[in-house]
Design a protein around this motif. Structure first.
Motif, PDB file in Angstrom:
ATOM      1  N   ASN A  45       0.833  -1.206   0.000  1.00  0.00           N
ATOM      2  CA  ASN A  45       0.000   0.000   0.000  1.00  0.00           C
ATOM      3  C   ASN A  45       0.867   1.255   0.000  1.00  0.00           C
ATOM      4  O   ASN A  45       2.058   1.202   0.297  1.00  0.00           O
ATOM      5  N   ASP A  46       0.268   2.358  -0.322  1.00  0.00           N
ATOM      6  CA  ASP A  46       1.010   3.596  -0.519  1.00  0.00           C
ATOM      7  C   ASP A  46       1.598   4.174   0.764  1.00  0.00           C
ATOM      8  O   ASP A  46       2.652   4.809   0.743  1.00  0.00           O
TER       9      ASP A  46
ATOM     10  N   ALA B  19       5.286   5.150   1.195  1.00  0.00           N
ATOM     11  CA  ALA B  19       5.726   6.520   1.459  1.00  0.00           C
ATOM     12  C   ALA B  19       6.742   6.529   2.589  1.00  0.00           C
ATOM     13  O   ALA B  19       7.765   7.231   2.525  1.00  0.00           O
TER      14      ALA B  19
ATOM     15  N   GLY C  44       4.094   1.525  -4.741  1.00  0.00           N
ATOM     16  CA  GLY C  44       3.065   1.193  -3.756  1.00  0.00           C
ATOM     17  C   GLY C  44       1.818   0.696  -4.458  1.00  0.00           C
ATOM     18  O   GLY C  44       1.868   0.216  -5.591  1.00  0.00           O
TER      19      GLY C  44
ATOM     20  N   ASN D 103      -2.550   1.808  -4.657  1.00  0.00           N
ATOM     21  CA  ASN D 103      -3.806   2.487  -4.303  1.00  0.00           C
ATOM     22  C   ASN D 103      -3.999   3.823  -4.997  1.00  0.00           C
ATOM     23  O   ASN D 103      -5.114   4.183  -5.327  1.00  0.00           O
TER      24      ASN D 103
ATOM     25  N   LEU E 134       0.046  11.217  -1.681  1.00  0.00           N
ATOM     26  CA  LEU E 134       1.379  11.145  -2.259  1.00  0.00           C
ATOM     27  C   LEU E 134       1.816  12.449  -2.915  1.00  0.00           C
ATOM     28  O   LEU E 134       3.011  12.709  -3.051  1.00  0.00           O
TER      29      LEU E 134
ATOM     30  N   THR F 133       2.749   4.119  -8.244  1.00  0.00           N
ATOM     31  CA  THR F 133       1.627   3.403  -7.638  1.00  0.00           C
ATOM     32  C   THR F 133       0.654   2.959  -8.717  1.00  0.00           C
ATOM     33  O   THR F 133       0.890   3.176  -9.910  1.00  0.00           O
TER      34      THR F 133
END
Lengths: 376, 376
Positions: A289-290, A294, A315, A317, A322, A331
């Motif tokens: 996931n982001d 991050a 990532g 989503n 972001l 992503t």
DNA sequence: TTGAAAGCGCTAACAT
DNA sequence: ATGTTAGCGCTTTCAA
């Protein structure tokens, strides 16, 4: 730390007591008819409006629902009476009589993960002008809890049900199948829906990302994600698709790291540090996931690593967040808003249809390369 | 980009029709079995379970609700029959008959701001073992929309209502006052609640932050926040308290910058750049929320500014996200979880009480100094 | 255009 | 321990 003030005031207004009970607010000291405390609150009914306006309950009902022909004069008098009394119709009685309920059940695993509120926004936006109302239930990623929530929701006889995921207990599937209303399973289409399904293929999303990573020349690829024993089917499918595609290139994931709970950003840092120390020659980090992505990105930048030259990151989503990071994390958009909208449309469009049909709407996850993956 | 598959299957099973799917043709009286496809879905009733189990509807009802004395033998037979048929009780009818609804309305301005889902978590956690179910409504920060949502919710006669904020239209306040159920206004206590209120004082939060900033020696203080014409009362009150306290020190806000919409993190960056270019001698940036504060922090660090030596920063909310940032942003916890819990407790504890009492629960916002404010 | 009667599916209150 | 009766407040249907 916690202060409690007892105000103990009485919620008292002359209007609150209805037209047929003249009384004054105790605070003013003016004589009152009834002691408010002993007065059990009785909600107003059509009958009250009927009596005040001087027309039958039936006509009042017609006016309030804008149904049938009512003379303008009557209409005005009824509306005036209803407004003055502060009448709020009883939908429970209405629903029982009409066998129609303007509620749509929405069942999601959690509210803490922004992904679900976002889908909800799509749903509620689309439902807004259909007269339908979403009712949200949260399953906490637990099958038995989900079962309870489904049961609870169906007992209110909603016009439709939207539920995240395709994996449900047998009892849950049975209830959904028998519900007699449209059921839309969302956010995943890799599986057999009970009725309709809307979302992306996570296997495919995983595959696409693997292809992009390999095409960019990365070879020592690692995976970092949530610990997903049985719960997070979507992340699991993504990983499966990812590994499948890597295998096609004669590659496999060189290391992996899992977490659960805590601040995702912080976890992303920690995991990244751990995995890079354990396997220093990793050249790509694929996050489930982001948020953890991050965190990992912030870590890599602080360490002065060459991103995306020596090491790439991605990532999943496509969260808006972001945008403000020092570098834009690669992503893949999960089409959450579109998913919510489409699901709501299926429910709204199917209203009053006796036949339960199944429809599968697949969205195509879009790769957002950002700045953390080399240009191929 | 979008693929649609029509599966068109029929969700129909012989069990769904109950035990009495044998019926006679009206014309001939000869028994026929109906073709499943033409069978309009008819939801099961107590009567179906009653017939199958051979006990009265009343006894079935008792078993299903665990009310009154029922022999173990009967109990077993009823449960078995209900399970086999897949019976789901009709709460609409139940609620109408019993005049009791296990629903609690929760009205919040938005789901996109994590603050509200967090309060929701507190509510739903506390409600979990009370038999009450939260029903969420979203007002989109619009007064007229809020009015509609309140009306809609009250028409389902919930056991209570939890609503964000103290500022509502006159009509909304009237409805809330007349609702006849406990109403809890949350997340703000600076004002006159209709009934009960739970939350922090934002004026006080603003004041406290100002005091901490001044105590740390900062003097050229700027404010950055959402553009808040009429909507964001809490941010406004915070700013009011902030300026009031500054005034007490003979200070005032030296510059201010507002935004609306977009990625908060990115906006935080932009605003910070803008305001620092316009007023270079600013030594403290007070943000109205943590996300823009985080964006500002990232900007300052990238610019190589001395944080917190030359310039300090603080946000508001205490979001978990901050944990993973390069430096911990100073912030103030808004006690969201506690607020949700306390509100739910008020509703749960008041059930079946006729008296409408008012209770104000104030939480004390805690300063989290983080690493972006000098030690005093 | 308006009204009267008959439920919707369940539960409270009262039998038995 | 189980059954019977009478609604809950509205809408559907039919009559005026």
């Amino acid at each position: 730390m916690l202060a409690i003030t007892q105000a103990g005031h009485l919620a008292c207004s002359s209007e609150a007591l209805g037209a047929n009970n003249r009384e004054s607010c105790p605070a003013t000291g003016i004589p009152v008819t009834r002691p408010p405390s002993t007065e059990p609150h009785r909600a107003l009914t059509l009958r009250d409006v009927s009596e005040v306006s001087g027309v039958s309950e039936m006509t009042v009902s017609r006016v309030l629902r804008n149904r049938g022909d009512v003379s303008e004069a009557t209409r005005t008098r009824v509306l005036e009476a209803a407004r003055r009394l502060g009448y709020v119709p009883n939908k429970i009685a209405g629903a029982l009589a009409s066998q129609r309920v303007n509620l749509v059940g929405v069942i999601i695993p959690s509210l803490s993960n922004m992904v679900f509120p976002e889908v909800l926004s799509g749903i509620s936006e689309t439902l807004e002008d259909t007269g339908l109302q979403p009712v949200v239930g949260v399953s906490n990623y637990q099958g038995d809890r989900e079962e309870q929530v489904i049961y609870e929701m169906l007992s209110w006889r909603p016009s439709g049900l939207i539920i995240a995921g395709l994996e449900h207990s047998e009892a849950s599937r049975a209830m959904l199948a028998q519900a007699g209303v449209p059921v839309v399973e969302i956010m995943d289409i890799d599986g057999e829906p009970v009725d309709s399904a809307v979302g992306i293929s996570h296997r495919r999303a995983g595959r696409k990302m693997a292809e992009a990573i390999v095409a960019a020349g990365y070879r020592r690829i690692a995976f970092l994600g949530t610990h997903m024993p049985t719960n997070d089917h979507r992340a699991r499918k993504r990983l499966e698709g990812f590994e499948e595609a890597l295998a096609g290139f004669g590659l496999s994931v060189v290391d992996r790291e899992f977490y659960s709970g805590g601040s995702a950003l912080a976890k992303g840092r920690e995991m990244t540090e751990t995995i890079l120390k354990r396997t220093p020659d990793i050249d790509f980090l694929y996050y489930s996931n982001d948020m953890i992505g991050a965190g990992g990105l912030l870590y890599c930048l602080e360490q002065g690593l060459d991103v995306p030259g020596k090491i790439g990151l991605a990532g999943f989503n496509g969260v808006e967040l972001l945008d403000g990071l020092p570098r834009r994390l690669a992503t893949m958009d999960a089409c959450r808003l579109e998913t919510g909208r489409a699901a709501a449309e299926i429910i709204a469009g199917k209203r009053a249809t006796g036949v339960v049909g199944g429809e599968v709407v697949e969205f195509e996850p879009k790769l957002q390369p950002g700045d953390t993956i080399r240009k191929a």
